[in-house]
Design an enzyme around this catalytic site. Structure first.
Site, PDB file in Angstrom:
ATOM      1  N   ARG A  39      44.732  48.631  41.857  1.00  0.00           N
ATOM      2  CA  ARG A  39      43.370  48.131  42.079  1.00  0.00           C
ATOM      3  C   ARG A  39      42.331  49.245  42.093  1.00  0.00           C
ATOM      4  O   ARG A  39      41.351  49.163  42.831  1.00  0.00           O
ATOM      5  CB  ARG A  39      43.279  47.340  43.386  1.00  0.00           C
ATOM      6  N   ARG A  43      36.519  46.117  44.047  1.00  0.00           N
ATOM      7  CA  ARG A  43      35.277  45.923  44.808  1.00  0.00           C
ATOM      8  C   ARG A  43      34.884  47.078  45.711  1.00  0.00           C
ATOM      9  O   ARG A  43      33.743  47.165  46.138  1.00  0.00           O
ATOM     10  CB  ARG A  43      35.384  44.639  45.642  1.00  0.00           C
ATOM     11  N   ARG A  52      30.043  43.573  38.255  1.00  0.00           N
ATOM     12  CA  ARG A  52      30.493  42.276  38.780  1.00  0.00           C
ATOM     13  C   ARG A  52      29.326  41.410  39.264  1.00  0.00           C
ATOM     14  O   ARG A  52      29.405  40.180  39.229  1.00  0.00           O
ATOM     15  CB  ARG A  52      31.485  42.572  39.901  1.00  0.00           C
ATOM     16  N   ASP A  88      43.910  40.274  35.243  1.00  0.00           N
ATOM     17  CA  ASP A  88      44.497  39.683  36.452  1.00  0.00           C
ATOM     18  C   ASP A  88      45.842  39.068  36.096  1.00  0.00           C
ATOM     19  O   ASP A  88      46.028  38.579  34.983  1.00  0.00           O
ATOM     20  CB  ASP A  88      43.576  38.616  37.043  1.00  0.00           C
ATOM     21  N   TYR A 165      52.056  31.077  42.708  1.00  0.00           N
ATOM     22  CA  TYR A 165      50.690  30.578  42.471  1.00  0.00           C
ATOM     23  C   TYR A 165      50.723  29.230  41.768  1.00  0.00           C
ATOM     24  O   TYR A 165      49.948  28.325  42.097  1.00  0.00           O
ATOM     25  CB  TYR A 165      49.877  31.591  41.658  1.00  0.00           C
TER      26      TYR A 165
END
Ligand code: CP3
Length: 355
Positions: A39, A43, A52, A88, A165
């Site tokens: 990552r 963010r 973003r 992703d 998921y």
């Protein structure tokens, strides 16, 4: 084969193949311990937040020029030894027929999860990788933009984590729907895992063909399984997946909370095994044996502490690795939002200057 009169392969140096990261994947000695961070484009980084702010997350993944910008900016700003494709693990679910959404603040949502054995038949096999072409376009653009000696890591979600998921419909704490499905109908589970393996093998090989130098499988949630369940419900599928990947490309087999599964993960495959901070690197490596490289294993939360604490913990991990060829420094899991960028830079510096 070399054409006649070309320089010998041993004297003709390929800066990419000779990079510390790829040498470590092959367990060859390196001048410094290579480091990259899961990552690393995320963010916590102002440059990422700026891009973003203009586009939703899925659109960012699907626009190769933007995915390229955030991938390359993060790798260059941090001075790490590898870039990782910005994408992703859940993107592959769309062409398989799942409706995927990233809702603000809630993380991923799958609107049509698999809940019954009959739902597995609705999961479309990936006839070709064309619907994911935007990912391969990004790989090509990133490869062209990156420094010629900086490797690019492609990746995918491992089938168990993807199945979680697909069945839960989003993130989960205990995976009770996924595990109940697995216990209730092992043959429907095997069918679902089989489709995910086929799709993932094609997807990863296409990333390698487009220019990725290494491939990481994220089995982020597999540590929730007992060793017996891993052996029965996951290992055969992971072994088949690894056997289908381009053998010339190193693979990183990553999971979290896998302290009781390491030998089984090793048996399943991978040139490098990812370790999280719940295990001691030297003990884990002893259990895995010297035929494999390791990646890890700093607790991402340490990056919220002081530069002195970060340096002390990084040096402890390097001492555990003891200069053995085949250690790639990383966190035990992804960088958390809110991590101070300066602390990340301090970590990269201490790893490079301590070896
Ligand atoms: O490592 C990198 O820098 C490459 C990019 C990358 C992302 N996701 C971007 C992302 C990678 C390798 C992933 C993998 C991924 N995605 C995993 C496995 C890794 C892990 O952490 O275990 C998982 C489980 C996912 C699924 C996912 N994607 C979740 C649960 C979430 C929401 C939670 C979160 O962290 O925000 C995402 C969104 C996501 N994927 C973001 C990023 C940068 C944040 C999206 C945003 O900008 O709001």
């Amino acid at each position: 084969m070399n054409p006649p009169n070309s320089p010998d392969r041993t004297t003709l140096r390929d800066p990419l193949a000779d990079s510390p990261f790829l040498r470590a994947c092959r367990r060859e000695p390196t001048p410094v311990t290579p480091i990259w961070l899961m990552r690393q484009a995320g963010r916590y980084m102002p440059e990422y937040r700026e891009v973003r702010a203009r586009v939703p997350f899925l659109e960012l993944c699907k626009r190769p020029e933007l995915a390229t910008e955030v991938t390359v900016t993060a790798a260059e700003r941090l001075g790490v030894d590898a870039a990782i494709l910005f994408a992703d693990i859940l993107l592959i679910l769309e062409p398989l027929g799942f409706q995927l959404e990233f809702s603000r603040g809630e993380g991923p949502v799958i609107h049509n999860p698999v809940r019954a054995a009959a739902d597995v038949d609705r999961v479309r096999p990936l006839e070709n990788t064309e619907p994911l072409d935007y990912v391969f376009q990004a790989v090509r653009a990133i490869r062209a933009a990156l420094r010629s000696d900086l490797p690019l890591i492609g990746f995918a979600g491992a089938p168990f984590t993807l199945a979680c998921y697909a069945i839960e419909g989003g993130s989960s704490r205990h995976y009770e729907k996924a595990k109940t499905f697995m216990y209730a109908d092992p043959s429907a589970w095997d069918a679902l895992m089989g489709r995910l393996v086929d799709a993932t093998a094609a997807y990863l090989n296409a990333q390698a063909a487009a220019g990725a130098q290494a491939l990481q499988l994220f089995d982020s949630w597999v540590g929730n399984l007992s060793p017996a369940d891993y052996r029965r419900f996951v290992l055969p599928h992971m072994a088949r997946l690894f056997s289908r990947l381009d053998p010339s490309v190193p693979t990183i087999h990553f999971g979290t909370d896998t302290g009781s599964l390491l030998e089984l993960q090793r048996e399943a495959g991978g040139s490098v095994i990812g370790l999280d901070w719940r295990v001691e690197l030297d003990q884990a490596w002893r259990r895995l044996g010297d035929g494999v490289a390791v990646q890890g294993n700093l607790d991402p939360v340490v990056l919220f502490s002081s530069p002195d604490e970060i340096a002390a913990q990084a040096r402890r991990i390097l001492r555990e690795a003891a200069g053995r060829p085949g250690h790639i420094f990383n966190l035990g899991h992804g960088i958390l939002p809110g991590t101070p960028v300066d602390n990340v830079l301090a970590l990269v510096d201490v790893v490079h200057s301590s070896t």
